[in-house]
Design an enzyme around this catalytic site. Structure first.
Site, PDB file in Angstrom:
ATOM      1  N   ASP A  30       1.086  -0.929  -0.050  1.00 49.93           N
ATOM      2  CA  ASP A  30       0.190   0.268  -0.225  1.00 49.93           C
ATOM      3  C   ASP A  30       1.045   0.976  -0.340  1.00 49.93           C
ATOM      4  O   ASP A  30       2.018   1.081   0.817  1.00 49.93           O
ATOM      5  CB  ASP A  30      -0.704   0.286   1.339  1.00 49.93           C
ATOM      6  CG  ASP A  30      -1.901   1.173   1.608  1.00 49.93           C
ATOM      7  OD1 ASP A  30      -2.564   1.333   0.122  1.00 49.93           O
ATOM      8  OD2 ASP A  30      -1.946   2.238   2.532  1.00 49.93           O
TER       9      ASP A  30
ATOM     10  N   ASP B 235      -0.363   5.014   0.471  1.00 52.07           N
ATOM     11  CA  ASP B 235       0.016   6.617   1.817  1.00 52.07           C
ATOM     12  C   ASP B 235      -0.478   5.599   3.585  1.00 52.07           C
ATOM     13  O   ASP B 235      -1.268   4.805   3.168  1.00 52.07           O
ATOM     14  CB  ASP B 235      -1.559   7.101   1.920  1.00 52.07           C
ATOM     15  CG  ASP B 235      -1.559   7.988   0.238  1.00 52.07           C
ATOM     16  OD1 ASP B 235       0.390   8.159   0.345  1.00 52.07           O
ATOM     17  OD2 ASP B 235      -2.358   7.867  -0.862  1.00 52.07           O
TER      18      ASP B 235
ATOM     19  N   ASP C 207      -1.495  -0.951   6.207  1.00 54.65           N
ATOM     20  CA  ASP C 207      -1.824  -0.369   7.236  1.00 54.65           C
ATOM     21  C   ASP C 207      -2.858  -0.132   7.796  1.00 54.65           C
ATOM     22  O   ASP C 207      -3.092   0.433   8.695  1.00 54.65           O
ATOM     23  CB  ASP C 207      -1.113   1.034   7.325  1.00 54.65           C
ATOM     24  CG  ASP C 207      -1.999   2.077   5.997  1.00 54.65           C
ATOM     25  OD1 ASP C 207      -2.451   3.204   6.804  1.00 54.65           O
ATOM     26  OD2 ASP C 207      -1.957   1.510   4.788  1.00 54.65           O
TER      27      ASP C 207
END
Length: 220
Positions: free
Chosen positions: A11, A13, A170
């Site tokens: 991922d 951001d 995240d």
């Protein structure tokens, strides 16, 4: 000994890049255009993870604004592009992890819900674009995370079974996509967990620094 996962999918951001201040700036410029109150970064953090339409929709809902989302999005996208490279930074350990995995011959890819046209400029600006063999944005395919399709697309593209890939993320969106695709998951604690308990996310590994990826046990 070879690395246990020949394909590692990141991922962007909240996992590799801290872009919160730039996203918040773009959102607040959009709200200012509508004469709506500004919001702080902590509030914006709680809205990130499901793509820009969800982000802007959350802001409009919080402000109880009646303006249609489709009318707001072009202005937000303009501000987003203008703010993209103001203050982004790689999280500590990210550059070393990418360098180390690349040196071991691991294929690296990006799977983000960020609009695709903003991904390459950001990676170039941060000096890490050359590490990635493929980049999928939130609008690259008909489906985006939390659907399994983007991860399965990358597995197919590089000829690996889902169990041979590792998703590094995240958020609950990353966890749902990995679990749906049958791709092993590693979560970082510092991103946009938004209340997700990593211990109950299906993650095999939970880490505070991406350099921990370089020390994964080779026993699968």
């Amino acid at each position: 000994m070879s690395y246990p996962f020949p394909l590692v999918i990141f991922d962007l951001d909240g996992t590799l890049v801290d872009s919160l201040s730039d996203i918040a700036e773009a959102l607040n410029l959009t709200l200012a255009d509508l004469s709506l109150p500004q919001v702080d970064e902590a509030t914006v953090r709680g809205w990130i993870g499901e793509g820009v339409r969800s982000l802007v929709g959350s802001a409009l809902q919080a402000a109880q604004a009646k303006v249609p989302l489709d009318k707001v999005m072009p202005g937000f996208m303009r501000h987003y592009g203008e703010c993209l490279l103001h203050h982004p930074r790689l999280y500590p350990g990210a550059a070393s992890a990418l360098e180390g995995l690349h040196a071991r011959g691991v294929t690296l890819a990006i799977c983000t819900n960020k609009p695709s046209r903003f991904v390459e400029p950001l990676l170039e600006h941060l000096g890490v674009a050359g590490y990635f063999a493929a980049v999928l944005g939130g609008d690259s395919l008909p489906e985006r995370k939390p659907a399994a399709a983007p991860l399965l697309h990358l597995c197919t593209q590089f000829g690996h079974a889902p169990t041979e890939a590792l998703m590094v993320g995240d958020s609950a969106v990353d966890a749902a996509a990995a679990n749906a695709a049958g791709v092993p998951l590693a979560l970082v604690r510092y991103g946009y967990l938004r209340g997700l308990d990593p211990a109950h996310s299906g993650a095999r590994w939970v880490m505070d620094d991406l350099q921990e990826l370089l020390r994964l046990d080779t026993a699968r």
